[in-house]
Design a protein around this motif. Structure first.
Motif, PDB file in Angstrom:
ATOM      1  N   THR A  14       6.647 -31.182 -26.349  1.00  0.00           N
ATOM      2  CA  THR A  14       6.682 -32.351 -25.458  1.00  0.00           C
ATOM      3  C   THR A  14       5.905 -33.498 -26.100  1.00  0.00           C
ATOM      4  OG1 THR A  14       4.716 -31.518 -24.295  1.00  0.00           O
ATOM      5  CG2 THR A  14       6.869 -30.926 -23.392  1.00  0.00           C
ATOM      6  N   LEU A  69       9.472 -34.793 -24.283  1.00  0.00           N
ATOM      7  CA  LEU A  69      10.879 -34.888 -24.645  1.00  0.00           C
ATOM      8  C   LEU A  69      11.306 -36.350 -24.581  1.00  0.00           C
ATOM      9  CD1 LEU A  69      12.270 -31.891 -22.551  1.00  0.00           C
ATOM     10  CD2 LEU A  69      11.783 -31.919 -25.000  1.00  0.00           C
ATOM     11  N   GLU A  89      13.151 -39.631 -23.472  1.00  0.00           N
ATOM     12  CA  GLU A  89      13.678 -39.973 -22.159  1.00  0.00           C
ATOM     13  C   GLU A  89      15.165 -40.283 -22.219  1.00  0.00           C
ATOM     14  OE1 GLU A  89      12.243 -43.592 -20.412  1.00  0.00           O
ATOM     15  OE2 GLU A  89      11.938 -44.562 -22.347  1.00  0.00           O
ATOM     16  N   THR A  99      17.058 -35.469 -19.452  1.00  0.00           N
ATOM     17  CA  THR A  99      15.800 -36.074 -19.011  1.00  0.00           C
ATOM     18  C   THR A  99      16.088 -37.439 -18.411  1.00  0.00           C
ATOM     19  OG1 THR A  99      15.435 -37.013 -21.211  1.00  0.00           O
ATOM     20  CG2 THR A  99      14.405 -34.886 -20.737  1.00  0.00           C
TER      21      THR A  99
END
Length: 327
Positions: free
Chosen positions: A17, A19, A21, A53
């Motif tokens: 992380t 991740l 967007e 995401t």
């Protein structure tokens, strides 16, 4: 993945992380994926699984909170900047400042007449108290002039989230601070912005409905606003204090060069702002203080306890009235 050392079972899977967007992903499982008892997944037909995401949530975060020190000569040109990190908040972000400084403001920031040590202590303690996640409704009513949010949960009917309260709205002497305007007035990208501040003690607060919409319970309504605040001391003075059994000593130096500051006015107060001693520094930047108890006085209030002296120093350097303090 991290297999168990004895039977090589996969206990969990960890993805690096953060991740990216607004990105689509596909979650793929190994062929004939089973648990340790040999059972297949009941939802195996769902894989490969499409996931994605969303956008990063709004963010407004000061570099230091509830208090920080800004060295006023650290930046070129002597403009002190308070850093704040912003992301996806309003282009015209409302930023308010309570300025308890001694100098005429440079740039676009206005400031007040000098305030007493008692006023600085009171605001310092207030910002510290409102850095907690919540306060009682009684405390909120005493310190905030904004209407209290309605009770939406019977389990928390006696408390209020501090991020829903403004400490500066309705207070006398509060100024609007200017931030650089984003291009095309779009929501702010991820950026660190410097808020110019004059010498002295400041309380700075940001109000954002975008933060409120993202982070506050929707039962508070569509116009819910979230507040982010900090306090900052903008100075080029360092105050050092030594307390002994028979007397005390204060030493005032500059932050940029570490040089002693002569003719600085030093005051010692208790934690409620009552002055206990004062002196002027000599050529070595030293001020001798007498009459102080070897154990600092105690103050208790708002469920907090403090035992400390408040030691302030004020001096004029290169035509600028400067001040600093230490506990």
């Amino acid at each position: 993945f991290e297999p168990n050392d004895t039977d090589l079972l996969v206990n969990h899977v960890r993805f690096t992380t953060p991740l990216p967007e607004q990105t689509a992903f596909t979650l793929v499982l190994p062929k004939d994926f089973k648990d340790e008892s040999g059972r297949t997944l009941r939802n195996a037909d769902s894989f490969p699984l499409k996931v994605a995401t969303g956008a990063m949530p709004p963010l407004a975060k000061f570099a230091a909170a509830p208090f920080g020190i800004v060295e006023r000569l650290a930046e070129p040109g002597g403009i002190a900047l308070l850093p704040v990190t912003l992301r996806n908040v309003e282009a015209a972000l409302p930023v308010k400042g309570l300025d308890a400084s001694h100098a005429k403001a440079g740039g676009k920031v206005s400031d007040l007449r000098p305030t007493s040590d008692a006023d600085i202590i009171a605001w310092f303690n207030k910002v510290q108290r409102f850095d907690d996640a919540s306060v009682s409704r009684q405390q909120a009513s005493a310190h905030s002039k904004t209407p209290l949010p309605k009770v939406i949960d019977a389990n928390n009917r006696h408390d209020v989230q501090t991020r829903m309260l403004s400490l500066l709205q309705g207070q006398p002497g509060v100024k609007t601070l200017d931030l650089p305007t984003p291009a095309a007035h779009d929501p702010r990208p991820f950026e660190v912005v410097g808020i110019p501040l004059s010498p002295g003690f400041h309380v700075v607060e940001i109000a954002s409905q975008k933060l409120g919409s993202a982070l506050l319970d929707e039962r508070y309504g569509s116009q819910r606003t979230m507040y982010v605040r900090t306090s900052a001391l903008v100075t080029n003075l360092g105050v050092h204090f030594k307390l002994g059994r028979e007397n005390a000593l204060a030493w005032v130096t500059t932050l940029d060069k570490g040089q002693p500051v002569a003719n600085a006015q030093v005051r010692v107060s208790d934690c409620r702002g009552r002055e206990l001693a004062s002196a002027t520094t000599n050529a070595q930047g030293l001020a001798s203080l007498s009459g102080l108890a070897p154990e600092a006085p105690a103050c208790q209030g708002d469920n907090r306890y403090r035992r400390a002296y408040f030691v302030s120093a004020r001096a004029t350097q290169a035509g600028v009235d400067d001040m600093a303090f230490t506990w």
